[in-house]
Design a protein around this motif. Structure first.
Motif, PDB file in Angstrom:
ATOM      1  N   ALA A 159       2.670   1.763  -3.140  1.00 20.76           N
ATOM      2  CA  ALA A 159       1.663   2.107  -4.225  1.00 20.76           C
ATOM      3  C   ALA A 159       1.182   3.792  -4.313  1.00 20.76           C
ATOM      4  O   ALA A 159       1.148   4.544  -5.114  1.00 20.76           O
ATOM      5  N   GLU A 190       0.760  -1.205  -0.028  1.00 23.05           N
ATOM      6  CA  GLU A 190       0.007   0.099   0.096  1.00 23.05           C
ATOM      7  C   GLU A 190       0.877   1.291   0.051  1.00 23.05           C
ATOM      8  O   GLU A 190       0.698   2.285  -0.879  1.00 23.05           O
ATOM      9  N   ILE A 229      -0.436   5.076  -7.423  1.00 20.19           N
ATOM     10  CA  ILE A 229      -1.110   3.954  -7.581  1.00 20.19           C
ATOM     11  C   ILE A 229      -2.669   3.517  -6.544  1.00 20.19           C
ATOM     12  O   ILE A 229      -2.196   3.592  -5.501  1.00 20.19           O
ATOM     13  N   ALA A 230      -3.677   3.641  -7.164  1.00 15.99           N
ATOM     14  CA  ALA A 230      -4.736   3.572  -6.116  1.00 15.99           C
ATOM     15  C   ALA A 230      -4.809   2.238  -5.436  1.00 15.99           C
ATOM     16  O   ALA A 230      -5.147   1.945  -4.357  1.00 15.99           O
ATOM     17  N   ASP A 231      -4.730   1.133  -6.496  1.00 17.01           N
ATOM     18  CA  ASP A 231      -4.742  -0.062  -5.739  1.00 17.01           C
ATOM     19  C   ASP A 231      -3.579  -0.940  -5.886  1.00 17.01           C
ATOM     20  O   ASP A 231      -2.779  -0.958  -6.956  1.00 17.01           O
ATOM     21  N   PRO A 232      -2.897  -1.425  -4.719  1.00 16.04           N
ATOM     22  CA  PRO A 232      -1.605  -1.986  -4.637  1.00 16.04           C
ATOM     23  C   PRO A 232      -1.555  -3.117  -5.380  1.00 16.04           C
ATOM     24  O   PRO A 232      -0.554  -3.480  -5.857  1.00 16.04           O
ATOM     25  N   HIS A 233      -2.681  -3.763  -5.756  1.00 16.83           N
ATOM     26  CA  HIS A 233      -2.553  -5.051  -6.598  1.00 16.83           C
ATOM     27  C   HIS A 233      -2.058  -4.700  -8.064  1.00 16.83           C
ATOM     28  O   HIS A 233      -1.584  -5.678  -9.084  1.00 16.83           O
ATOM     29  N   ASP A 234      -2.123  -3.292  -8.574  1.00 17.98           N
ATOM     30  CA  ASP A 234      -1.727  -2.798  -9.944  1.00 17.98           C
ATOM     31  C   ASP A 234      -0.314  -2.803  -9.776  1.00 17.98           C
ATOM     32  O   ASP A 234       0.177  -2.299 -10.838  1.00 17.98           O
TER      33      ASP A 234
END
Length: 255
Positions: free
Chosen positions: A42, A39, A47-52
């Motif tokens: 990101a 997080e 980047i809003a979503d850490p998964h990205d």
């Protein structure tokens, strides 16, 4: 926010740090710490979503270590480490009697330690008295409750940086090893209605304020009843573990 997530925010994991959970269960605290670092990275990149995050976004991953006594939850912890692509080493065994992370007969130490040991676990006092790692030099916990045995084990795992429980608490405060105790609400954990508390370690810096022994000698505070009760509480309960964040309660994912 869940307690495990709260703990991840408190320890504030940094890239490249080593982090150890002596009662790792299925690896929940290690996973939350990894996610918290993602997080932060990101957010730094907008980047809003850490998964990205791209695979190489975290240049120096956390080095995660854990020990679990139950084979089933140990296997779950290994699986969670794999699913979350964590750099983790999980050991199977009884941490209190036989810690697995040692070097040359000494405990291996880590940048941060976090754990959720079961409350009031029972161990014969001989386990503490015959310890060969020097973990319990601040006092032998009572056989009826290992809470302060776990905290002493956690503190011993950190990089340099009359009533047995009362006496141990007093030494932690008087030696500046407790910066704050965060009181959590009642009925937060399924196995007890008692309020939880989260002791915070001050990175080895002496806790501010007067000598706790002097505070104990002061006359009781003459405030409202609840305030007076708080004033009479032992300094370690009122006062004052980010490298050591011990959870005594929470989603019991313990040993």
């Amino acid at each position: 926010m869940g307690v495990a997530t709260l703990m991840a925010y408190i320890i504030d994991p940094q890239q490249g740090e080593s982090l150890y959970d002596p009662t790792s269960g299925s690896g929940g605290l290690l996973v939350k710490s990894q996610l918290r670092l993602a997080e932060k990275v990101a957010a730094e990149r907008g980047i809003a979503d850490p998964h990205d995050l791209p695979p190489d976004a975290i240049e120096r991953p956390l080095r995660l270590f854990g020990q679990e006594i139950l084979p089933t939850t140990y296997a779950m912890g290994r699986m969670n480490a794999f699913l979350h692509d964590m750099t983790a080493e999980i050991a199977l065994g009884d941490t209190m009697r036989s810690p697995k992370f040692t070097r040359d007969g000494q405990l291996q130490t880590f940048d941060k330690v976090v754990a959720n040991p079961m409350w009031n676990q029972t161990f014969p006092t001989e386990v503490y008295e015959n310890d060969t790692y020097g973990r319990f030099a601040r006092g032998t916990p009572p056989g009826s409750s290992a809470d302060w045995g776990w905290i002493q084990h956690m503190e011993a795992g950190l990089n340099e940086g009359s009533n047995r429980e009362r006496d141990i608490r007093a030494k932690f405060v008087e030696q500046g090893l407790v910066e704050a105790v965060i009181l959590l609400p009642e009925n937060l954990f399924y196995n007890t209605s008692a309020p939880g508390h989260n002791p915070r370690h001050p990175h080895g810096q002496p806790a501010p304020g007067r000598d706790p022994a002097d505070q104990r000698r002061q006359a009781p505070h003459q405030g409202p009843p609840q305030e007076r009760a708080d004033a009479r509480a032992h300094p370690a309960d009122r006062a004052a573990l980010p490298r050591l964040a011990g959870r005594e309660g929470a989603e019991r994912d313990h040993q």
